[in-house]
Design a protein around this motif. Structure first.
Motif, PDB file in Angstrom:
ATOM      1  N   ARG A  38       0.623  12.454  -2.869  1.00 10.44           N
ATOM      2  CA  ARG A  38       0.136  11.085  -2.819  1.00 10.44           C
ATOM      3  C   ARG A  38      -1.377  11.076  -2.624  1.00 10.44           C
ATOM      4  O   ARG A  38      -1.918  11.853  -1.841  1.00 10.44           O
ATOM      5  CB  ARG A  38       0.805  10.327  -1.672  1.00 10.44           C
ATOM      6  CG  ARG A  38       2.308  10.202  -1.827  1.00 10.44           C
ATOM      7  CD  ARG A  38       2.899   9.369  -0.720  1.00 10.44           C
ATOM      8  NE  ARG A  38       4.340   9.253  -0.848  1.00 10.44           N
ATOM      9  CZ  ARG A  38       5.096   8.484  -0.075  1.00 10.44           C
ATOM     10  NH1 ARG A  38       4.541   7.792   0.896  1.00 10.44           N
ATOM     11  NH2 ARG A  38       6.392   8.412  -0.259  1.00 10.44           N
ATOM     12  N   ALA A  39      -2.036  10.191  -3.308  1.00  9.35           N
ATOM     13  CA  ALA A  39      -3.477  10.051  -3.155  1.00  9.35           C
ATOM     14  C   ALA A  39      -3.781   9.398  -1.801  1.00  9.35           C
ATOM     15  O   ALA A  39      -3.124   8.431  -1.412  1.00  9.35           O
ATOM     16  CB  ALA A  39      -4.043   9.194  -4.289  1.00  9.35           C
ATOM     17  N   GLU A  99       0.809  -1.207   0.000  1.00  3.40           N
ATOM     18  CA  GLU A  99       0.000   0.000   0.000  1.00  3.40           C
ATOM     19  C   GLU A  99       0.851   1.270   0.000  1.00  3.40           C
ATOM     20  O   GLU A  99       0.352   2.352  -0.261  1.00  3.40           O
ATOM     21  CB  GLU A  99      -0.918   0.007   1.227  1.00  3.40           C
ATOM     22  CG  GLU A  99      -2.015  -1.046   1.159  1.00  3.40           C
ATOM     23  CD  GLU A  99      -2.920  -0.993   2.373  1.00  3.40           C
ATOM     24  OE1 GLU A  99      -2.727  -0.076   3.210  1.00  3.40           O
ATOM     25  OE2 GLU A  99      -3.795  -1.854   2.495  1.00  3.40           O
ATOM     26  N   THR A 100       2.135   1.142   0.306  1.00  5.33           N
ATOM     27  CA  THR A 100       3.012   2.309   0.344  1.00  5.33           C
ATOM     28  C   THR A 100       3.387   2.711  -1.080  1.00  5.33           C
ATOM     29  O   THR A 100       3.923   1.889  -1.825  1.00  5.33           O
ATOM     30  CB  THR A 100       4.298   2.009   1.136  1.00  5.33           C
ATOM     31  OG1 THR A 100       3.930   1.593   2.449  1.00  5.33           O
ATOM     32  CG2 THR A 100       5.185   3.234   1.198  1.00  5.33           C
ATOM     33  N   PRO A 101       3.095   3.931  -1.500  1.00  3.51           N
ATOM     34  CA  PRO A 101       3.435   4.359  -2.851  1.00  3.51           C
ATOM     35  C   PRO A 101       4.940   4.270  -3.093  1.00  3.51           C
ATOM     36  O   PRO A 101       5.737   4.561  -2.207  1.00  3.51           O
ATOM     37  CB  PRO A 101       2.955   5.815  -2.900  1.00  3.51           C
ATOM     38  CG  PRO A 101       1.990   5.946  -1.774  1.00  3.51           C
ATOM     39  CD  PRO A 101       2.439   4.989  -0.730  1.00  3.51           C
TER      40      PRO A 101
END
Length: 510
Positions: free
Chosen positions: A43-44, A27-29
């Motif tokens: 970041r979204a 889940e970490t961009p």
């Protein structure tokens, strides 16, 4: 039995914990390898909190400038109803077709037109040049890239280089057969800085939505280029095969440079707003940008062929394409800038923020991000630039800057005689730095029907010239051989084929 049970529990728990970690990781961009790109990329996040949700007020027409309530109803009967109905520089993008044109509409239109823009430039290049790459089996740039061999310019049907050299400027102009007319920007109307694909592959933040780079990579300098420092000559190339940026400059140079020089380098790899790369919607990147760095153009204190338009000319269609020049050897140069004849590296460093960065228009700089540099950091930047040296030239005598006869080949020695004699090269390119600190006008309009000429342009150094293709201020000469053919025509030298070959052999040793 109990120990076996505990072992099973431990394994299962470990698998569960590991899967949780993997899920969290997933889940970490992903971060890029470029601190500048990370800094300007948001970041979204999930829209979970009530204050995040768009209200009717947020989406209402209250914020539409064209529907704003006037100060007084009497303005309805006044000129233009009190409105600025024409172009507003601060609101409207540069060269937009109409007032209030939306930035997203400009982007959409220019993205749609990009293929046609580049197709037209490709056809022009193929019409003018033979782009089939030939490389020298032995001659290399400082880090090993093979040198492309020319001449690449296509001649009009039935014409040879010897016939062309025998013709007068008037005859060449009348027949329209001069093989080296000016090379235009692929998108002259927008102009601006354009970066080669190999650099964009590493730094995607430098990609524009309206135009791409046009010349094949084989005719460009190395990427990354070598770096030589005059305060540590014994180290040779200090680049270590890396492109110097905000990501690595401290690691690479903290033990090589002084604190002042290192701070100057920090400034040179720090992005500042620029005409096409900025945080406003009047830009040429898909997303807002912090800008470009000095070393985005002058990569490793050198160049990889980036180009823009000269900031010193108006109107737009009259401005010529300008290749980024190397900063190597600026410590030995008395004038800076192709047209401006600035007299110090400090002045050049300071004024670039309002000239090359913003096309010579400080009003644009105010809109998009004026960066007024104090003289102290400017001096630090200059001190670093003054450390950038030419590449080693082992065949040159250290005292005279000319060839050491004991090391030169016969061809190189003959080429040196041409350089200092019949070729007239040394009239402008005198050793040891092979420049004269002057500006000269070649009056190319003598050879071209529909071009006004470029006027005086500064002499650029020939030291390390094999590392700096393409040649001339706009890159119209793709190889050293093309440069020799160009000057053979312009100066009416009537060099033989052997003399041309020998001259190239000599210049490769500079």
């Amino acid at each position: 039995m109990r120990s076996a049970y505990l072992k099973i529990v431990t394994i299962v728990f470990g698998m569960f914990l590991g899967s949780c970690c993997v899920a969290a990781f997933a889940e970490t961009p992903k971060r890029s390898n470029d601190a500048v790109a990370d800094a300007q990329t948001s970041r979204a996040v999930r829209n979970e909190r009530p204050e995040q949700k768009k209200s009717d007020h947020d989406q209402s027409d209250l914020f539409n400038a064209q529907k704003a309530s006037p100060l007084s109803p009497v303005l309805k009967d006044r000129p233009k109803q009190g409105k600025v109905s024409g172009f507003d520089f601060f609101r409207d993008g540069l060269n937009t077709d109409q007032p209030f044109q939306k930035a997203e509409d400009v982007m959409k239109k220019e993205i749609a037109g990009k293929a046609d823009v580049m197709d037209a430039q490709k056809k022009l290049l193929e019409q003018r040049y033979n782009l089939t790459v030939k490389t020298d089996p032995e001659a290399k740039m400082s880090r090993g890239k093979p040198l492309a061999v020319g001449p690449t310019a296509r001649l009009s049907g039935g014409t040879t280089w010897d016939k062309l050299a025998a013709a007068s400027p008037e005859e060449i102009k009348k027949q329209g057969i001069f093989p080296y007319p000016s090379l235009p920007h692929p998108l002259q109307a927008n102009g601006g800085q354009v970066f080669p694909k190999m650099q964009i592959d590493m730094f995607p933040r430098l990609e524009r939505f309206d135009v791409d780079f046009d010349l094949p990579e084989a005719f460009l300098p190395e990427f990354p280029p070598a770096i030589f420092l005059n305060n540590r000559p014994e180290l040779g190339d200090v680049s270590r095969g890396e492109v110097v940026s905000i990501n690595n400059f401290h690691r690479l140079f903290k033990d090589i440079l002084t604190p002042v020089q290192l701070d100057g380098l920090r400034m040179l790899v720090t992005p500042f707003p620029q005409e096409e790369f900025n945080a406003t919607d009047d830009r040429k990147t898909r997303e807002p940008s912090l800008g470009v760095t000095c070393f985005d153009c002058h990569v490793n204190g050198h160049t990889t062929g980036q180009f823009h338009l000269s900031p010193d000319i108006r109107p737009q269609e009259r401005r010529f394409r300008l290749d980024t020049t190397s900063l190597r050897g600026v410590f030995n140069q008395q004038i800076h800038g192709s047209k401006r004849s600035l007299r110090s590296v400090e002045d050049f460093t300071e004024f670039e923020q309002r000239t090359a960065y913003f096309n010579g228009d400080p009003i644009h700089a105010m809109k998009k991000g004026m960066n007024i540099l104090d003289r102290i950091p400017v001096s630090h930047m200059a001190q670093l630039q003054n450390m950038l040296d030419f590449p080693p030239a082992p065949k040159l005598d250290s005292a005279t800057g000319k060839l050491d006869p004991a090391k030169a080949t016969e061809s190189e020695a003959r080429g040196e005689k041409v350089f200092f004699g019949k070729g007239q090269c040394s009239n402008c390119h005198m050793p040891p730095s092979y420049l004269d600190h002057q500006m000269h006008d070649l009056h190319l309009e003598r050879f071209l029907k529909d071009e006004p000429g470029d006027g005086p342009i500064k002499t650029f150094t020939l030291r390390g010239i094999k590392d700096s293709p393409p040649y001339l201020h706009d890159g119209r000469a793709l190889t050293l051989e093309d440069s020799v053919e160009f000057f053979n025509l312009v100066l009416q030298l009537k060099l033989s084929a052997q003399e041309k070959q020998d001259l190239v052999a000599f210049m490769r040793q500079l």
